[in-house]
Design a protein around this motif. Structure first.
Motif, PDB file in Angstrom:
ATOM      1  N   PHE A 111       0.807  -1.210   0.000  1.00 32.69           N
ATOM      2  CA  PHE A 111       0.000   0.000   0.000  1.00 32.69           C
ATOM      3  C   PHE A 111       0.849   1.272   0.000  1.00 32.69           C
ATOM      4  O   PHE A 111       0.330   2.361   0.238  1.00 32.69           O
ATOM      5  N   SER A 112       2.163   1.139  -0.249  1.00 33.00           N
ATOM      6  CA  SER A 112       3.061   2.290  -0.159  1.00 33.00           C
ATOM      7  C   SER A 112       2.726   3.360  -1.187  1.00 33.00           C
ATOM      8  O   SER A 112       2.913   4.552  -0.941  1.00 33.00           O
ATOM      9  N   ASN A 113       2.221   2.959  -2.372  1.00 31.14           N
ATOM     10  CA  ASN A 113       1.862   3.932  -3.394  1.00 31.14           C
ATOM     11  C   ASN A 113       0.515   4.592  -3.128  1.00 31.14           C
ATOM     12  O   ASN A 113       0.220   5.650  -3.680  1.00 31.14           O
ATOM     13  N   LEU A 114      -0.283   3.952  -2.286  1.00 35.36           N
ATOM     14  CA  LEU A 114      -1.633   4.450  -2.042  1.00 35.36           C
ATOM     15  C   LEU A 114      -1.679   5.442  -0.883  1.00 35.36           C
ATOM     16  O   LEU A 114      -2.298   6.502  -0.987  1.00 35.36           O
ATOM     17  N   PHE A 115      -1.049   5.080   0.215  1.00 32.76           N
ATOM     18  CA  PHE A 115      -1.120   5.906   1.418  1.00 32.76           C
ATOM     19  C   PHE A 115       0.272   6.079   2.014  1.00 32.76           C
ATOM     20  O   PHE A 115       0.544   5.599   3.114  1.00 32.76           O
ATOM     21  N   PRO A 116       1.180   6.750   1.302  1.00 32.95           N
ATOM     22  CA  PRO A 116       2.557   6.914   1.790  1.00 32.95           C
ATOM     23  C   PRO A 116       2.594   7.658   3.117  1.00 32.95           C
ATOM     24  O   PRO A 116       1.878   8.640   3.322  1.00 32.95           O
ATOM     25  N   GLY A 117       3.418   7.151   4.024  1.00 28.32           N
ATOM     26  CA  GLY A 117       3.575   7.796   5.319  1.00 28.32           C
ATOM     27  C   GLY A 117       2.537   7.415   6.347  1.00 28.32           C
ATOM     28  O   GLY A 117       2.678   7.764   7.523  1.00 28.32           O
TER      29      GLY A 117
END
Length: 254
Positions: A59-65
């Protein structure tokens, strides 16, 4: 789409937004078991279910941070989800519930879980794109930005593996509203198919046994207790809140 566990669940749907406020829900998450999990308490294992969205995270591209946690509405769907990604038959299954569902809550929260119906936003399509490494369109990014403006606890959407099932993507705020009912270990690749369970809440009222968050699995699939957990701030907090819940009920019966 039915959000709660039964037709009697308390569900409140916003009239104009795809927001749902609900309780009386349960959630399941499966994780491939690793030897490093031996000795970790239920509390530690459950905290590990909230994952940072780093570069190697799905999910790093969807909700970074943001920290997220992926759950399903049944153990079968949860198991199928990790098998899809190559997991073995050595599996830990977490059975969680909305802490407010319990007659005796043990967490400092008085807000029901706030869901967004991801089907209204094609969220399952966007997640599948991310998993397959497909570049998100500007429209996809706009959808994600719009979703986060609602500050939801969780997104709910149909499972791609079985459309009769649901998946839930929790954000940290919603994850912190979850309590554990049971953690089950099954070593399916071992000759004895060893299994063990740790219960942290019982009965239909989700009566918590807060000290059991200090129990852990020991080789091979045995259960032991870490007495040091009883000295932690987490245990003291859960115990205090739970005791106050008991006191309120007793005062109400007088």
């Amino acid at each position: 789409m039915m959000y709660g566990q039964s037709l009697l669940s308390n569900v409140y749907v916003h009239k104009t937004l795809p927001l749902v406020v609900t309780q009386e829900m349960v959630f399941f998450r499966c994780v491939q078991f690793k030897d490093e999990f031996y000795g970790k308490t239920v509390s530690e294992l459950h905290r590990g279910n909230l994952r940072e969205n780093k570069s190697n995270n799905r999910f790093s591209n969807l909700f970074p941070g943001l920290k997220t946690s992926y759950w399903s509405n049944s153990p079968d769907i949860a198991r199928a989800e990790i098998k899809k990604h190559g997991a073995s038959n050595d599996i830990i299954t977490f059975f969680a519930y909305d802490d407010l569902t319990s007659t005796f809550p043990s967490l400092p929260n008085d807000e029901k879980i706030i869901l967004i119906n991801g089907e209204d936003y094609r969220i399952s399509d966007i997640i599948e794109k991310s998993e397959e490494g497909i570049t998100l369109t500007n429209n996809d990014k706009d959808v994600l930005e719009k979703i986060m403006k609602y500050n939801p606890d969780c997104l709910v959407f149909k499972s791609r593996i079985d459309e009769s099932g649901l998946n839930y993507l929790f954000f940290e705020k919603g994850f912190n509203k979850l309590a554990i009912r049971e953690v089950k270990l099954r070593l399916g690749t071992h000759p004895g198919k060893n299994t063990a369970r740790i219960g942290c809440a019982y009965s239909s009222d989700y009566w918590p046994v807060v000290e059991n968050y200090g129990k852990f699995f020991d080789p091979i699939a045995r259960v032991k207790m870490n007495e040091k957990y009883l000295e932690t701030d987490e245990y003291k907090m859960r115990k205090t809140i739970c005791d106050k819940s008991h006191q309120k009920m007793h005062e109400g019966k007088r």
